[in-house]
Motif scaffolding. Structure first.
Motif, PDB file in Angstrom:
ATOM      1  N   PRO A 103       0.844  -1.304   0.018  1.00  0.00           N
ATOM      2  CA  PRO A 103      -0.170   0.197   0.189  1.00  0.00           C
ATOM      3  C   PRO A 103       0.717   1.142   0.029  1.00  0.00           C
ATOM      4  N   TRP A 104       1.974   1.231   0.849  1.00  0.00           N
ATOM      5  CA  TRP A 104       2.692   2.547   0.876  1.00  0.00           C
ATOM      6  C   TRP A 104       3.720   2.630  -0.267  1.00  0.00           C
ATOM      7  N   ARG A 145      -8.246   1.889  -2.728  1.00  0.00           N
ATOM      8  CA  ARG A 145      -8.579   0.345  -2.607  1.00  0.00           C
ATOM      9  C   ARG A 145      -7.554  -0.573  -1.752  1.00  0.00           C
ATOM     10  N   TRP A 146      -6.626   0.434  -1.204  1.00  0.00           N
ATOM     11  CA  TRP A 146      -5.886  -0.186   0.053  1.00  0.00           C
ATOM     12  C   TRP A 146      -5.826   0.125   1.184  1.00  0.00           C
ATOM     13  N   PHE A 147      -6.733   1.264   1.640  1.00  0.00           N
ATOM     14  CA  PHE A 147      -6.668   1.767   2.867  1.00  0.00           C
ATOM     15  C   PHE A 147      -7.986   1.882   3.242  1.00  0.00           C
ATOM     16  N   VAL A 188      -3.915  10.365   5.645  1.00  0.00           N
ATOM     17  CA  VAL A 188      -2.589  10.561   5.658  1.00  0.00           C
ATOM     18  C   VAL A 188      -2.205   9.983   4.356  1.00  0.00           C
ATOM     19  N   PRO A 189      -2.463   8.934   3.686  1.00  0.00           N
ATOM     20  CA  PRO A 189      -1.778   8.507   2.552  1.00  0.00           C
ATOM     21  C   PRO A 189      -2.330   9.349   1.587  1.00  0.00           C
ATOM     22  N   LEU A 190      -3.578   9.906   1.414  1.00  0.00           N
ATOM     23  CA  LEU A 190      -3.964  10.873   0.351  1.00  0.00           C
ATOM     24  C   LEU A 190      -3.275  12.438   0.440  1.00  0.00           C
ATOM     25  N   ALA A 217      -7.190  -4.271  -1.091  1.00  0.00           N
ATOM     26  CA  ALA A 217      -6.799  -5.026   0.220  1.00  0.00           C
ATOM     27  C   ALA A 217      -8.052  -6.058   0.201  1.00  0.00           C
ATOM     28  N   PRO A 218      -7.859  -7.157   0.642  1.00  0.00           N
ATOM     29  CA  PRO A 218      -8.625  -8.048   0.882  1.00  0.00           C
ATOM     30  C   PRO A 218      -9.796  -7.392   2.034  1.00  0.00           C
TER      31      PRO A 218
END
Length: 432
Positions: free
Chosen positions: A30-31, A149-151, A158-160, A217-218
């Motif tokens: 993800p990161w 899709r991953w967080f 924070v990722p955005l 992510a699942p």
């Protein structure tokens, strides 16, 4: 009975959420994808923003006034803000691989073609339309779709924010590099170098495991399936909050981009050294992501209206500080401008995006947010163009700065109203 049904519903939602957290946060992928979005943002938006460094050379080479030259950047902002429906269609129809490859080709091709321009309108098409499309493809819609899709939602901020900060952090490298390349080999060579560096991403994007990336992510797909459909586009268009957010984007862009494309030239005309002025703008770019994170942190702690008003106050004070720069010895006012204006320059984007997500999340969010983002593109276009025209008409910068302050003050009122409404709505809701 209703309480038991609610508990079962909570359990159904919580189960995939736990899976999402474990799957998303327990892996480096993800990161790594956040880093990819960041790098693509640098290759498109940061390179586009270096236009402010190219303005003096373009004016001299094409013997043009300021207005026609800054109109180039206006087109980039306009296309970057209004191409969301097209990039969204590419994403839905062809997937993430096609969107990123098309975006990089457009970004690299724009600077390569710009280096061969013989007339000013060639730059309108290359640095304006093509670069604007590249930036639109590799910025907001890409990061929202890919990172989303991953967080999980409550860890998405924070990722955005890291992805959004690409243009600011990238400016630390691209602004001084552009100035150095222009001083040594000219602006055409500088754009050729940027084209070559951007094109290096194409082979990487072609070999990435996009099927795995697009699955996400699942458990996240299950979480989306259980979500409510949300507000429709028609319902959003009939309500004030949509127009408050759209006008906030537009007015903020007018306030910022009426001034930024001319800031380096303004400093040069006040006797500042070219590389020194470029470094100052690079530091302003470095402070931009810090402001994004800082003001967003304040907003998340329950002070959305306070954070919005404080951010606008810093920008307005920064314009005042720039007006006080009258000569090469006014370092105090220069760096006050860099601190206040640069530190708040990008802070409203995450705020508006967060408020839009809280109000419109659901099945129609993408289309609604795309329409809201049009305000950013139109505002940027009008701001950069009108700012250049005002300079040509008045022969100075006072009218440009007045326009910037008025637009920012009005945007503070519109965004503050929606932020305040969100806070009141949150207080009325019972604790979960």
């Amino acid at each position: 009975m209703r309480r038991m049904q609610a508990c079962r519903a909570c359990n159904r939602l919580a189960s995939p959420l736990v899976v999402v957290e474990v799957g998303a946060m327990g892996s480096a992928l993800p990161w790594a994808l956040v880093a990819l979005c960041f790098a693509l943002g640098v290759a498109s938006r940061s390179v586009s923003d270096t236009f402010v460094v190219f303005v003096p050379a373009l004016q001299h080479d094409f013997d043009a006034n300021r207005g026609p030259v800054t109109l180039i950047y206006s087109f980039a902002l306009l296309v970057g803000g209004t191409a969301a429906p097209i990039t969204g269609w590419i994403l839905d129809r062809f997937g993430l691989r096609a969107l990123t490859v098309f975006g990089v080709i457009a970004a690299a091709g724009s600077t390569a073609l710009a280096s061969q321009a013989s007339q000013l309108w060639h730059l309108y098409l290359s640095l304006g339309v093509m670069m604007g499309f590249g930036a639109a493809s590799l910025s907001g819609i890409l990061s929202s779709s890919l990172i989303g899709r991953w967080f999980p939602t409550h860890r998405l901020g924070v990722p955005l924010a890291v992805s959004w900060s690409a243009s600011g952090v990238g400016a630390m490298a691209t602004f001084p590099a552009a100035q150095y390349l222009i001083d040594t080999d000219g602006w055409r060579h500088a754009y050729l170098v940027f084209a070559a560096l951007t094109a290096l991403f194409i082979p990487l994007l072609l070999v990435l495991p996009w099927k795995k990336i697009e699955r996400g992510a699942p458990g996240l797909a299950k979480l989306r399936e259980t979500a409510a459909p949300g507000v429709t586009v028609g319902e959003a268009l009939r309500d004030w909050p949509f127009w408050a957010l759209t006008s906030s984007f537009a007015l903020t862009s007018i306030g910022i981009f009426s001034l930024v494309p001319q800031s380096v030239v303004y400093l040069l005309e006040r006797g500042m050294d070219g590389p020194y002025a470029a470094r100052a703008m690079a530091v302003a770019g470095f402070l931009t992501p810090l402001g994004m994170i800082g003001f967003s942190w304040l907003a998340d702690r329950g002070g959305r209206r306070l954070a919005a008003i404080l951010a606008y106050a810093c920008s307005i004070a920064g314009v005042g500080a720039l007006a006080m720069v009258r000569g090469p010895g006014d370092d105090f006012w220069l760096w006050t401008f860099v601190l206040l204006f640069g530190g708040s320059m990008g802070s409203r984007g995450p705020m508006i995006s967060t408020l839009a997500t809280l109000r419109y999340r659901g099945a129609h969010f993408g289309r609604i947010y795309g329409l809201i983002a049009i305000g950013m593109g139109l505002g940027g276009f009008l701001g950069a163009w009108i700012g250049g025209v005002l300079h040509d008409l008045t022969g100075g910068y006072a009218a440009v700065m007045v326009l910037s302050v008025l637009a920012l003050a009005t945007a503070a009122a519109t965004l503050g109203s929606e932020a305040g409404a969100r806070e009141r709505l949150s207080r009325r809701r019972p604790a979960a």
